[in-house]
Design a protein around this motif. Structure first.
Motif, mmCIF file in Angstrom:
data_model
loop_
_atom_site.group_PDB
_atom_site.id
_atom_site.type_symbol
_atom_site.label_atom_id
_atom_site.label_comp_id
_atom_site.label_asym_id
_atom_site.label_seq_id
_atom_site.Cartn_x
_atom_site.Cartn_y
_atom_site.Cartn_z
ATOM 1 N N ARG A 1 75.513 31.346 -27.562
ATOM 2 C CA ARG A 1 75.905 31.619 -26.207
ATOM 3 C C ARG A 1 74.882 31.358 -25.133
ATOM 4 O O ARG A 1 73.575 31.435 -25.319
ATOM 5 N N CYS A 2 75.627 30.844 -24.061
ATOM 6 C CA CYS A 2 74.717 30.607 -22.708
ATOM 7 C C CYS A 2 74.304 31.949 -22.110
ATOM 8 O O CYS A 2 75.220 32.749 -21.818
ATOM 9 N N TRP A 3 73.143 32.402 -21.908
ATOM 10 C CA TRP A 3 72.724 33.447 -21.277
ATOM 11 C C TRP A 3 73.119 33.680 -20.210
ATOM 12 O O TRP A 3 73.475 34.720 -19.633
ATOM 13 N N THR A 4 73.356 32.653 -19.133
ATOM 14 C CA THR A 4 73.725 32.596 -17.822
ATOM 15 C C THR A 4 75.227 32.762 -17.526
ATOM 16 O O THR A 4 75.747 33.631 -17.051
ATOM 17 N N CYS A 5 75.713 31.699 -18.039
ATOM 18 C CA CYS A 5 77.293 31.551 -17.772
ATOM 19 C C CYS A 5 78.060 32.391 -19.050
ATOM 20 O O CYS A 5 79.412 32.416 -18.604
ATOM 21 N N MET A 6 77.497 32.388 -20.056
ATOM 22 C CA MET A 6 78.083 33.159 -21.069
ATOM 23 C C MET A 6 79.322 32.454 -21.739
ATOM 24 O O MET A 6 80.125 33.133 -22.857
ATOM 25 N N TYR B 1 70.914 28.538 -23.308
ATOM 26 C CA TYR B 1 71.352 27.977 -22.188
ATOM 27 C C TYR B 1 72.120 26.892 -22.644
ATOM 28 O O TYR B 1 71.551 25.817 -23.156
ATOM 29 N N CYS B 2 73.227 26.654 -22.008
ATOM 30 C CA CYS B 2 74.414 25.606 -22.200
ATOM 31 C C CYS B 2 73.808 24.367 -21.406
ATOM 32 O O CYS B 2 74.104 23.209 -21.831
ATOM 33 N N SER B 3 72.946 24.461 -20.267
ATOM 34 C CA SER B 3 72.411 23.383 -19.746
ATOM 35 C C SER B 3 70.916 23.384 -18.965
ATOM 36 O O SER B 3 70.804 24.733 -18.824
ATOM 37 N N ALA C 1 70.884 23.539 -15.829
ATOM 38 C CA ALA C 1 71.123 24.208 -14.722
ATOM 39 C C ALA C 1 71.262 25.598 -14.710
ATOM 40 O O ALA C 1 70.889 26.573 -13.894
ATOM 41 N N CYS C 2 71.866 26.030 -15.996
ATOM 42 C CA CYS C 2 72.109 27.406 -16.327
ATOM 43 C C CYS C 2 70.606 27.970 -16.633
ATOM 44 O O CYS C 2 70.418 29.102 -16.443
ATOM 45 N N HIS C 3 69.826 27.152 -17.208
ATOM 46 C CA HIS C 3 68.415 27.805 -17.432
ATOM 47 C C HIS C 3 67.617 27.884 -16.097
ATOM 48 O O HIS C 3 67.039 29.003 -15.910
HETATM 49 ZN ZN LIG Z 1 75.788 27.940 -19.115
#
Ligand SMILES: [Zn+2]
Length: 201
Positions: A113-118, A139-141, A143-145
């Protein structure tokens, strides 16, 4: 998809905000398109949502031959990448005969799972892993990191970050339910009816 990204989202929504001093990250809009169109994001999302049916209150129907043809016509090359998995999805779709496809050997790696956007990290080559605040996060990307490690810190560019910009709460869904029994998770997320059955089976 092109119209949605560039006309609806970019030109009608983001661009007018520039008047109010917002810096629009134009390269991220390009990347949003790249992810959707070239990196298969939408197909990965569909697959992920289909995999997770035992934990939803809805379930995607198995595909018909017409569906397969439609996808291949709209997205040439789709069948080679996703077709076999969806054939397996149909094969395993009767819960009386099979367990959930999430636990079957069908060449699918459940994403972190992405910590930021979930949203899960569905595009493998874009995933970022970093130790932040003493904790390993995915993180998915990029940008989310960046959002978690730079923008949504308690302070950004000398100004305090408002509560709505803070990433709080239990964000790692998979970590929260690690080692839980599937039946207990279903109960915990609230999809068990009064008669003891789940909403979809
Ligand atoms: Zn994300």
């Amino acid at each position: 998809w092109h119209r949605w990204i560039y006309d609806d989202y970019y030109r009608s929504y983001l661009m007018p905000l520039e008047r109010y001093g917002l810096e629009v990250p134009h390269d991220l809009v390009e990347e949003a398109w790249n992810r959707i169109w070239n990196k298969g994001y939408i197909h990965e999302v569909a697959q992920f949502l289909a995999v997770g049916w035992p934990l939803h209150y809805w379930r995607i129907d198995p595909m018909t031959d017409d569906d397969f043809e439609w996808f291949e016509r709209k997205y040439p090359g789709w069948y080679d990448k996703y077709g076999e998995w969806w054939v397996n999805y149909s094969r395993l779709s009767d819960p009386r005969g099979y367990g959930p496809i999430a636990f079957a050997e069908v060449d699918y790696q459940f994403p972190l799972r992405c910590w930021t956007c979930m949203v899960p990290c569905l595009i493998r080559e874009d995933m970022v892993v970093d130790r932040v605040d003493g904790q390993w996060r995915t993180y998915c990307s990029a940008a989310c990191h960046w959002t978690d490690t730079v923008a949504f810190r308690p302070e950004y560019r000398g100004r305090a970050t408002p509560s709505m910009g803070r990433l709080t709460g239990e964000r790692g869904w998979d970590a929260r339910y690690h080692h839980w029994d599937l039946a207990d998770i279903q109960e915990d997320v609230g999809i068990v009816r009064d008669d003891g059955k789940t909403l979809i089976a």
